[in-house]
Enzyme design. Structure first.
Site, mmCIF file in Angstrom:
data_model
loop_
_atom_site.group_PDB
_atom_site.id
_atom_site.type_symbol
_atom_site.label_atom_id
_atom_site.label_comp_id
_atom_site.label_asym_id
_atom_site.label_seq_id
_atom_site.Cartn_x
_atom_site.Cartn_y
_atom_site.Cartn_z
ATOM 1 N N GLU A 96 0.876 -1.172 0.000
ATOM 2 C CA GLU A 96 0.000 0.000 0.000
ATOM 3 C C GLU A 96 0.912 1.220 0.000
ATOM 4 O OE1 GLU A 96 -2.754 0.058 3.258
ATOM 5 O OE2 GLU A 96 -3.545 2.014 2.672
ATOM 6 N N ARG B 275 4.643 -12.542 9.982
ATOM 7 C CA ARG B 275 5.352 -11.318 9.645
ATOM 8 C C ARG B 275 6.644 -11.238 10.449
ATOM 9 N NH1 ARG B 275 1.604 -7.557 9.227
ATOM 10 N NH2 ARG B 275 2.959 -5.769 9.407
ATOM 11 N N LYS C 57 4.208 0.598 10.105
ATOM 12 C CA LYS C 57 4.312 1.769 9.245
ATOM 13 C C LYS C 57 3.717 3.008 9.917
ATOM 14 C CE LYS C 57 3.276 0.244 4.931
ATOM 15 N NZ LYS C 57 2.284 0.143 3.855
HETATM 16 P P1 ATP Z 1 2.333 -2.145 8.249
HETATM 17 O O1 ATP Z 1 1.583 -3.018 9.196
HETATM 18 O O2 ATP Z 1 3.763 -1.946 8.607
HETATM 19 O O3 ATP Z 1 1.624 -0.877 7.941
HETATM 20 P P2 ATP Z 1 1.215 -3.375 5.938
HETATM 21 O O4 ATP Z 1 0.998 -4.834 6.007
HETATM 22 O O5 ATP Z 1 0.023 -2.519 6.098
HETATM 23 O O6 ATP Z 1 2.412 -2.993 6.904
HETATM 24 P P3 ATP Z 1 1.527 -3.255 3.127
HETATM 25 O O7 ATP Z 1 2.062 -2.155 2.314
HETATM 26 O O8 ATP Z 1 0.074 -3.545 3.026
HETATM 27 O O9 ATP Z 1 1.920 -2.941 4.620
HETATM 28 O O10 ATP Z 1 2.361 -4.577 2.913
HETATM 29 C C1 ATP Z 1 2.725 -5.084 1.658
HETATM 30 C C2 ATP Z 1 3.082 -6.524 1.807
HETATM 31 O O11 ATP Z 1 4.154 -6.669 2.732
HETATM 32 C C3 ATP Z 1 1.926 -7.322 2.348
HETATM 33 O O12 ATP Z 1 1.826 -8.524 1.626
HETATM 34 C C4 ATP Z 1 2.285 -7.572 3.777
HETATM 35 O O13 ATP Z 1 1.750 -8.770 4.228
HETATM 36 C C5 ATP Z 1 3.813 -7.596 3.731
HETATM 37 N N1 ATP Z 1 4.378 -7.180 5.007
HETATM 38 C C6 ATP Z 1 4.154 -6.040 5.674
HETATM 39 N N2 ATP Z 1 4.811 -6.017 6.843
HETATM 40 C C7 ATP Z 1 5.479 -7.195 6.928
HETATM 41 C C8 ATP Z 1 6.351 -7.791 7.907
HETATM 42 N N3 ATP Z 1 6.656 -7.169 9.049
HETATM 43 N N4 ATP Z 1 6.852 -9.017 7.640
HETATM 44 C C9 ATP Z 1 6.568 -9.646 6.493
HETATM 45 N N5 ATP Z 1 5.763 -9.146 5.540
HETATM 46 C C10 ATP Z 1 5.221 -7.935 5.738
HETATM 47 MG MG MG Z 2 -1.618 -3.363 4.568
#
Ligand code: ATP
Ligand code: MG
Length: 570
Positions: free
Chosen positions: A41, A271, A281
């Site tokens: 995102e 994760r 984030k």
């Molecule tokens: P955050 O919780 O940090 O805001 P998010 O999951 O909302 O992260 P996205 O931009 O939606 O962030 O994530 C893109 C991809 O990266 C998704 O497939 C998500 O599952 C993966 N991802 C995000 N954070 C992690 C993590 N800590 N470990 C492994 N994969 C991750």
């Molecule tokens: Mg997300």
């Protein structure tokens, strides 16, 4: 250095995701294709957790001869910015991965997603609901009680089609109506209790502008985006496990449409959490916006851009992601492992140089006033191919303040009154006199003598001393600012749910220490930002983009002491 048991060209050990893929290939599923995607995102910069997901998705595609798409999941217009879209592309490329011509945006599919929603309405599987969000919450029920059906649930197909079209046209205020899937208000899975598919929201989208005032929800847009792209394995983090039935429901109820190129399978993995590290984030954004750090690329940040500026290499990050593997339950990885990976990589690559971080002046009283000798210095004892260089030696040098003690304890093998030490690549010197500031009593200068018979590489004295210290020649050294870092969090890390007050109280007040008056050997003149060195005895360092001709600036990537290697041996 790659560990001998995992060279880059051999298959990595298996994991539960590969087991699923192997079984799918054996059964001939997806016509033998493997097609993954990385779906960020664009609401912030990527962090080391994303790197895990990138290495996993692109890595699987590489390993199985498949494809991996980059898809911006930009269904939430209020938070997304072009700056993030650009940084994400830069970071994925820098990590060494290539999406070819397959960079997509979920917003590319808004029209198709709308058409699919119309089809769901026509099939009696979706309806427009006028409950307020508060009422919807009340109707939803709880984990122990079933929900109640919305009074709008049984609207006719015609009425639903009309209302949905008018939602799109902007006839209703924000939040006044939603489109919901008609599934089961009594489902034990709350995600299946008639989830919202579309909401009304007047917000300018970074790509579609003001064309839309209704936006699809993630749980609806994601499975369809996957299937429209022909994704076979849709890998996401564990918090989406409870959403999988909805993912499947959306696919199953749209699958007869020929625009869907696959029947993707959602697979969840744990994760990455790291000790002493903020990974959410939302909190990283707070650190930036509230000025706790200098920006998304502050070298203390766990963002890819922060790690890059700090001096991490893509090789080290990929090695780290390989080593942590993928699991089905959450855990927290020791940040010492990440630090171990960069040391291993730089041990062979980084030239050794001498830099004095907290200088103490030393005059070698029996050395000729205007003599300058060029001393031969190997560039990397671990990698003889890197050759050697010459460094100037002269009568006045600087050493590290902490390499002198006026009243040393036993077994202090560095400099002390009457004591001898070897200057790396040069001579043995002896401390003859200590000069102090008359007012403060602080040691400001040492007077030493050297033994000309002890020149490194041509030592005819046969003498041995226990300590060797680094130094720079005063007349030749260059000024540098050195930035030393510690972890952002003193303790903890990994708990995404923590309150602000909790993680803010754990912020390390010493996470950045700036040493403005360091001295480095002259060969570092013009060190390009991004060039990496080992400063002897001090750690690995990387020239910062703030470096100028007048003043070099270096970030310490990591010190030399490897706490992970100790853990591994134990
Ligand atoms: P955050 O919780 O940090 O805001 P998010 O999951 O909302 O992260 P996205 O931009 O939606 O962030 O994530 C893109 C991809 O990266 C998704 O497939 C998500 O599952 C993966 N991802 C995000 N954070 C992690 C993590 N800590 N470990 C492994 N994969 C991750
Ligand atoms: Mg997300």
């Amino acid at each position: 250095m790659k560990t001998p048991d995992a060279p880059p060209n051999l298959p990595q050990p298996s994991n539960f995701i590969k087991n699923i893929i192997n079984e799918d290939l054996r059964m001939g599923k997806n016509d033998g294709r493997v097609h993954t995607r990385f779906p960020p995102e664009p609401n912030g910069y990527l962090h080391i957790g994303h790197a895990k997901s990138i290495c996993l998705n692109f890595g699987l595609a590489n390993e199985y001869g498949g494809l991996c798409n980059l898809r911006f999941d930009d269904t939430n217009p209020s938070k997304e910015e072009v700056e993030f879209v650009e940084s994400i592309q830069q970071d994925v490329k820098w990590l060494g991965f290539d999406w070819g011509d397959r960079m997509f945006y979920a917003s590319d599919y808004f029209e198709e997603l709308y058409q699919f929603a119309v089809k769901l309405i026509k099939a009696g599987k979706a309806y427009v609901c006028d409950l307020s969000s508060q009422e919807m919450k009340e109707y939803r029920g709880t984990l122990t009680e079933p929900g109640k059906e919305s009074p709008y649930r049984n609207r006719s197909v015609e009425e639903n089609l009309d209302l949905f079209e008018r939602m799109r046209k902007g006839e209703f205020p924000d939040g006044s109506r939603v489109l919901r899937a008609k599934i089961d208000m009594a489902s034990p899975n709350l995600n299946m209790r008639d989830p919202v598919l579309y909401r009304i929201m007047r917000a300018t989208h970074h790509r579609t502008g003001d064309k839309w005032c209704i936006y699809p929800m993630y749980d609806y847009a994601h499975p369809l985006s996957d299937a429209l792209e022909g994704i076979t394995h849709s890998i996401c983090t564990l918090e989406f496990e409870d959403h999988r039935p909805l993912y499947d429901w959306v696919i199953d109820n749209c699958l007869q449409d020929s625009r869907l190129k696959s029947r993707p399978q959602q697979i969840e993995f744990a994760r990455l959490n790291l000790t002493n590290t903020i990974m959410s984030k939302r909190y990283l954004r707070q650190l930036v916006e509230e000025g706790y750090v200098s920006g998304w690329d502050d070298p203390r940040m766990p963002t890819i851009s922060g790690l890059r500026r700090r001096g991490y290499t893509p090789e080290a990050i990929r090695d780290f992601c390989d080593r942590i593997g993928v699991a089905k339950s959450n855990s927290t990885v020791d940040i010492a492992l990440l630090e171990h990976c960069i040391r291993e990589d730089l041990n062979f690559k980084a030239p050794r140089v001498m830099a004095v971080l907290r200088p103490l002046k030393v005059v070698i009283t029996n050395y000729p006033e205007d003599l300058v000798e060029e001393m031969e210095a190997e560039n990397n004892p671990e990698n003889p191919e890197m050759g050697s260089r010459k460094i100037p030696f002269s009568r006045v040098i600087y050493i590290e303040q902490e390499d002198f003690m006026e009243n040393p304890p036993k077994k202090y093998f560095r400099l002390a009154p009457g004591q001898e030490v070897r200057l790396k690549h040069a001579y043995i010197i002896k401390c003859e006199e200590v000069i102090k500031d008359e007012e403060t009593g602080e040691v400001i200068e040492l007077h030493c003598t050297y033994d000309p018979a002890t020149r490194s590489g041509a030592d005819t004295s046969g003498r041995k001393v226990k300590g060797t210290i680094h130094w720079v020649s005063a007349a030749h050294a260059l000024r540098a600012e050195v930035r030393l870092y510690e972890h952002l969090l003193l303790e903890g890390g990994g708990d995404e749910e923590e309150e602000n007050s909790v993680w803010k109280a754990k912020l390390n007040p010493n996470s950045l220490v700036t040493l403005p008056n360091c001295l480095v050997e002259p060969g570092l003149a013009g060190a390009a930002p991004g060039s990496r060195y080992q400063f002897l005895r001090q750690g690995y360092f990387c020239a910062d983009p703030d470096s100028t001709e007048e003043k070099l600036v270096f970030n310490r990537i990591v010190g030399l002491r490897d706490s992970w290697a100790k853990i591994e041996k134990a």
